[in-house]
Write an enzyme that holds these catalytic residues in place. Structure first.
Site, PDB file in Angstrom:
ATOM      1  N   HIS A   1       0.888  -1.351  -0.132  1.00  0.00           N
ATOM      2  CA  HIS A   1      -0.112   0.001  -0.127  1.00  0.00           C
ATOM      3  C   HIS A   1       0.916   1.209  -0.123  1.00  0.00           C
ATOM      4  O   HIS A   1       0.654   2.105   0.540  1.00  0.00           O
ATOM      5  CB  HIS A   1      -0.856  -0.026   1.282  1.00  0.00           C
ATOM      6  CG  HIS A   1      -2.004  -1.124   1.160  1.00  0.00           C
ATOM      7  ND1 HIS A   1      -3.126  -0.972   0.506  1.00  0.00           N
ATOM      8  CD2 HIS A   1      -1.884  -2.265   1.567  1.00  0.00           C
ATOM      9  CE1 HIS A   1      -3.934  -2.166   0.858  1.00  0.00           C
ATOM     10  NE2 HIS A   1      -3.103  -2.960   1.495  1.00  0.00           N
TER      11      HIS A   1
ATOM     12  N   ASN B   1     -10.117  -2.935   2.216  1.00  0.00           N
ATOM     13  CA  ASN B   1      -9.963  -3.120   1.173  1.00  0.00           C
ATOM     14  C   ASN B   1     -11.198  -2.975   0.201  1.00  0.00           C
ATOM     15  O   ASN B   1     -12.221  -2.954   0.814  1.00  0.00           O
ATOM     16  CB  ASN B   1      -9.382  -4.474   0.581  1.00  0.00           C
ATOM     17  CG  ASN B   1      -7.909  -4.331   0.901  1.00  0.00           C
ATOM     18  OD1 ASN B   1      -7.184  -3.313   1.112  1.00  0.00           O
ATOM     19  ND2 ASN B   1      -7.327  -5.766   1.073  1.00  0.00           N
TER      20      ASN B   1
HETATM   21 FE1  HDD Z   1      -2.558  -4.708   5.503  1.00  0.00          FE
HETATM   22  C1  HDD Z   1      -0.910  -1.686   5.045  1.00  0.00           C
HETATM   23  C2  HDD Z   1      -5.400  -3.498   4.425  1.00  0.00           C
HETATM   24  C3  HDD Z   1      -4.060  -8.072   5.849  1.00  0.00           C
HETATM   25  C4  HDD Z   1       0.035  -6.009   7.101  1.00  0.00           C
HETATM   26  N1  HDD Z   1      -3.063  -3.058   4.796  1.00  0.00           N
HETATM   27  C5  HDD Z   1      -2.568  -1.891   4.890  1.00  0.00           C
HETATM   28  C6  HDD Z   1      -3.283  -0.625   4.063  1.00  0.00           C
HETATM   29  C7  HDD Z   1      -4.536  -1.301   3.969  1.00  0.00           C
HETATM   30  C8  HDD Z   1      -4.565  -2.357   4.422  1.00  0.00           C
HETATM   31  C9  HDD Z   1      -5.739  -0.787   3.490  1.00  0.00           C
HETATM   32  C10 HDD Z   1      -2.654   0.742   4.180  1.00  0.00           C
HETATM   33  C11 HDD Z   1      -3.018   1.680   5.259  1.00  0.00           C
HETATM   34  C12 HDD Z   1      -2.424   2.999   4.930  1.00  0.00           C
HETATM   35  O1  HDD Z   1      -3.326   3.366   3.952  1.00  0.00           O
HETATM   36  O2  HDD Z   1      -1.658   3.368   5.546  1.00  0.00           O
HETATM   37  N2  HDD Z   1      -4.408  -5.628   4.957  1.00  0.00           N
HETATM   38  C13 HDD Z   1      -5.413  -4.891   4.565  1.00  0.00           C
HETATM   39  C14 HDD Z   1      -6.664  -5.773   4.461  1.00  0.00           C
HETATM   40  C15 HDD Z   1      -6.185  -7.006   4.697  1.00  0.00           C
HETATM   41  C16 HDD Z   1      -4.804  -6.935   5.379  1.00  0.00           C
HETATM   42  C17 HDD Z   1      -8.104  -5.408   4.242  1.00  0.00           C
HETATM   43  C18 HDD Z   1      -6.822  -8.203   5.017  1.00  0.00           C
HETATM   44  C19 HDD Z   1      -8.105  -8.204   5.507  1.00  0.00           C
HETATM   45  N3  HDD Z   1      -1.786  -6.482   6.187  1.00  0.00           N
HETATM   46  C20 HDD Z   1      -2.662  -7.686   6.336  1.00  0.00           C
HETATM   47  C21 HDD Z   1      -2.006  -8.665   6.856  1.00  0.00           C
HETATM   48  C22 HDD Z   1      -0.717  -8.205   7.196  1.00  0.00           C
HETATM   49  C23 HDD Z   1      -0.799  -6.896   6.857  1.00  0.00           C
HETATM   50  C24 HDD Z   1      -2.377 -10.370   6.995  1.00  0.00           C
HETATM   51  C25 HDD Z   1       0.434  -8.886   7.964  1.00  0.00           C
HETATM   52  C26 HDD Z   1       0.430  -9.913   8.864  1.00  0.00           C
HETATM   53  N4  HDD Z   1      -0.491  -3.973   6.000  1.00  0.00           N
HETATM   54  C27 HDD Z   1       0.285  -4.725   6.522  1.00  0.00           C
HETATM   55  C28 HDD Z   1       1.341  -3.531   7.079  1.00  0.00           C
HETATM   56  C29 HDD Z   1       1.107  -2.423   6.559  1.00  0.00           C
HETATM   57  C30 HDD Z   1      -0.583  -2.713   5.669  1.00  0.00           C
HETATM   58  C31 HDD Z   1       2.810  -4.328   6.572  1.00  0.00           C
HETATM   59  C32 HDD Z   1       1.944  -1.836   5.481  1.00  0.00           C
HETATM   60  C33 HDD Z   1       2.104  -0.209   5.655  1.00  0.00           C
HETATM   61  C34 HDD Z   1       1.221  -0.195   7.022  1.00  0.00           C
HETATM   62  O3  HDD Z   1       0.729  -1.477   7.287  1.00  0.00           O
HETATM   63  O4  HDD Z   1       0.987   0.844   7.666  1.00  0.00           O
HETATM   64  O5  HDD Z   1       1.580  -3.433   8.510  1.00  0.00           O
END
Ligand code: HDD
Length: 683
Positions: free
Chosen positions: A79, A152
């Site tokens: 993202h 999402n």
């Molecule tokens: Fe995630 C970012 C949505 C599963 C780990 N995720 C991130 C963002 C969105 C989502 C919208 C961007 C937020 C922003 O605008 O700053 N992610 C989802 C959805 C998931 C999902 C809807 C499942 C239903 N995510 C998911 C899993 C993991 C992560 C299973 C790790 C185990 N996601 C992350 C992260 C991020 C992230 C690495 C990257 C940047 C951040 O968090 O701030 O922690």
């Protein structure tokens, strides 16, 4: 505590007023160093003689360069590319019977929000219009603290357990040896992972559908994905799934348009969001809906509510609308707000709680962890965009970038020196839902998570003819970019278990044999089809009006006024900038591709039919299923374009009367005319 009521203070929210304290204007100021010392010259470094070496004592030079050298922070691992906006959320009626969340209790309350939309795979500088999931993350600044709904635009996820997230993301991202391709899923590693991990398949169906290429962030749905819990004041729980529904309907681009847009305007979705909010007349708006399942009905379904690769079909549990969100203000500084905003699924408020969805449990760890490296330490909640509007008092101290001067002599609990403060409150405290948990310590997926095909079939069965056509084409495009033949073959086998029709059509394009026919169910969920979305408005649709110097200005004005009265945005495009007959061009024709518009009106004059770029413009818009209209001398351009027919969405008339404008508006309202998808027209 009434400052967030819907009236008063010019609609400004508590968050706006909080941010005021951090906003700085440079207007009328003199240049200083970071220490506030006024600077005499910022164009020449201090040197020993005019042609001599630069001197180390030039503190202004060193400070300026050092700051610049450190300007970048790590981009989000997923993202990374996003766009944010401020707004508010308002509940329709009190939900106190099912949740004690304060922001869902009072229809007069406007809770400030900040929303960040994003793509998942690409880097910060990648193009907006790629085949990808879109992030839809909402930060509610409630009076009880920050609540983050990090969703999402697709209701299902590719994996069931968060421990697979690094594997999925590594497979999806550019391949590690050469960092190719950027922001694309059409490559071997992704499809290798998919063919080996069939829990991805339901999500992959969504990814191959038009949901993955939204026309605008404003025309896509959002989903909380997981099953969460509402908890009321009596401590009773209700399972809940969150849905955002866009007021303007769910609309997408078409694939060929997507490819051309990446060159024409890589910021297409970002610009659209920004310009719509700046314009102000139709601010982006979504309705929040919930699917509610009483605790005692947890096991009533043929899938597990804790499995994030499954939906609850809306026909089984209807979506109850509970409130609306309006985004009405752009950020003032992209980095300070959109880049530094830090979402975390673990940010919840009283009245909302987690479930044991293993993906959600992993997320609750990952988000805080990632912000520590991305934003440089544990004080990131003090960054203005992340600050709650609720007061913060605790014994967390020190660390990088501490912004608060804690005056207390104590930083521990219990204490007597500070009168026991901050003390444990009795009112409005977060109470965890008291769920009984009992089990052996094991590493095993629940058998209730075992069916990976039925809902993929449900999705396919629910699509209209043109949606199926697009899904088949998307699979063909993606798998055609896969080098290893066995991966394609395995994928076609999987598709055979989803639906033989799908598998056969994809296989035909790839020159592979169709797999043996297996029997699949014929259930559908009509609510999943974009063919059933809202088509009731042309508000914010962009219409290109093609003109040359000999144009009939009255004709243009009549159409323009008629469309603008219905909320559309019209731009006159001419072969040159400046005056065009009695009109003024909004844009030079050759600087604007048809892909930047939802519809095109050939207005003329006579010279227009001889402008090659105009002919191309109309043919391309037609190929992409857009409404095409011509009147007066503009009719000749349509003749020159030699569009095949008869097909829907082409409106022609000698004059631009009200009937003509009405028919054109109807054609625009339909968004895309998919009977043209396979029309033989080169553009
Ligand atoms: Fe995630 C970012 C949505 C599963 C780990 N995720 C991130 C963002 C969105 C989502 C919208 C961007 C937020 C922003 O605008 O700053 N992610 C989802 C959805 C998931 C999902 C809807 C499942 C239903 N995510 C998911 C899993 C993991 C992560 C299973 C790790 C185990 N996601 C992350 C992260 C991020 C992230 C690495 C990257 C940047 C951040 O968090 O701030 O922690």
């Amino acid at each position: 505590m009434t400052e967030d009521k819907a009236t008063g203070d010019g609609g400004r929210t508590a968050k706006d007023r909080q941010l005021d304290g951090y906003r700085v204007s440079q207007e009328g100021t003199a240049l200083t160093t970071d220490q506030g010392v006024r600077v005499a010259d910022t164009d020449n470094s201090l040197s020993a003689g005019e042609r001599g070496p630069t001197l180390l004592e030039d503190f202004h030079f060193r400070e300026k360069i050092t700051h610049f050298d450190h300007e970048r922070i790590p981009e989000r691992v997923v993202h990374a590319r996003g766009s944010g906006a401020h707004g508010y959320f308002q509940v329709y009626e009190p939900l106190t019977d099912i949740t004690c969340a304060d922001f869902l209790s009072d229809p007069a309350l406007k809770t400030p929000v900040f929303v960040r939309f994003s793509t998942v795979q690409g880097s910060r500088g990648s193009a907006d219009t790629v085949r990808d999931v879109r992030g839809f993350a909402t930060k509610f600044y409630t009076r009880q603290g920050v609540y983050d709904l990090v969703g999402n635009n697709m209701p299902v996820f590719p994996i069931q357990d968060g421990i697979k997230f690094p594997d999925f993301v590594h497979a999806l991202k550019p391949e590690p040896h050469n960092e190719i391709p950027q922001a694309q899923s059409a490559h071997d590693t992704l499809w290798d992972f998919v063919q080996l991990q069939p829990e991805t398949l339901h999500f992959i169906m969504w990814l191959m559908s038009d949901r993955a290429i939204p026309r605008s962030y404003r025309t896509m749905q959002g989903f909380g994905v997981h099953t969460f819990r509402f908890v009321n004041a009596r401590g009773e729980g209700t399972f809940v799934k969150f849905h955002w529904k866009p007021r303007l309907g769910v609309h997408s681009l078409v694939w060929d348009e997507v490819l051309r847009l990446q060159g024409n305007d890589p910021d297409f979705n970002r610009r659209d969001l920004w310009e719509t909010i700046e314009r102000g007349s139709t601010p982006p708006e979504w309705e929040l809906g919930v699917q509610l399942v009483p605790e005692e009905n947890e096991h009533d379904f043929d899938f597990d509510l804790l499995d994030p690769t499954k939906i609850i079909p809306e026909e089984v549990v209807p979506v109850r609308p509970i409130g609306k969100m309006v985004l009405d203000r752009n950020p003032e500084n992209f980095f300070a707000e959109t880049e530094q905003v830090a979402f975390c699924t673990a940010n919840i408020v009283p009245g909302i709680d987690f479930t044991n969805d293993p993906l959600l449990q992993a997320r609750n760890f990952s988000y805080l962890d990632t912000q520590l490296i991305r934003l440089g330490g544990p004080n990131f909640p003090q960054i203005p965009i992340n600050r709650p509007v609720a007061p913060v008092h605790n014994d967390h101290r020190d660390a990088y970038h501490q912004m608060t001067i804690h005056r207390s002599r104590t930083n521990y609990a219990p204490n007597s020196i500070s009168g026991g403060c901050p003390g444990i409150g009795s009112h409005g405290v977060f109470q965890h839902y008291q769920e009984r948990v009992d089990g052996h310590k094991i590493r095993r997926r629940s058998p209730s998570f075992g069916d990976h095909y039925s809902q993929a079939t449900l999705f396919w069965n629910s699509m209209s003819g043109w949606e199926k056509e697009h899904i088949v084409a998307a699979f063909q495009f993606e798998l055609a970019h896969v080098e290893r033949r066995y991966i394609k073959e395995r994928m076609v086998e999987h598709l055979g278990l989803i639906h033989p029709d799908l598998a056969g059509r994809v296989a035909a394009g790839l020159g592979l044999p169709a797999p043996a026919v297996t029997s699949v169910h014929d259930r559908s969920s009509p609510a999943l089809s974009q063919a059933r979305t809202a088509f009731d408005s042309i508000a914010t649709r962009k219409v290109a009006i093609l003109v040359t110097d000999d144009v009939d200005a009255a004709l243009v004005t009549a159409v323009r006024q008629g469309l603008e009265a219905r909320g559309a945005i019209c731009e006159a495009l001419a072969p040159h900038e400046g005056a065009v007959g009695e009109l003024t061009a909004d844009r030079m024709l050759t600087s604007a591709g048809s892909v930047l518009y939802d519809a095109v009106f050939a207005a003329g004059g006579d010279a227009l039919a001889g402008v090659g770029y105009a002919v191309h413009f109309v043919r391309e818009a037609f190929k992409h299923g857009k409404a095409v209209a011509a009147a007066g001398a503009g009719l000749r351009l349509l003749e020159a374009a030699a569009l095949p027919g008869p097909l829907s969405g082409v409106v022609e008339a000698p004059d631009a009367d009200e009937a003509f404008v009405g028919a054109f508006a109807d054609a625009i309202r339909a968004h895309r005319h998919h009977d043209r998808d396979t029309a033989a027209v080169a553009a």
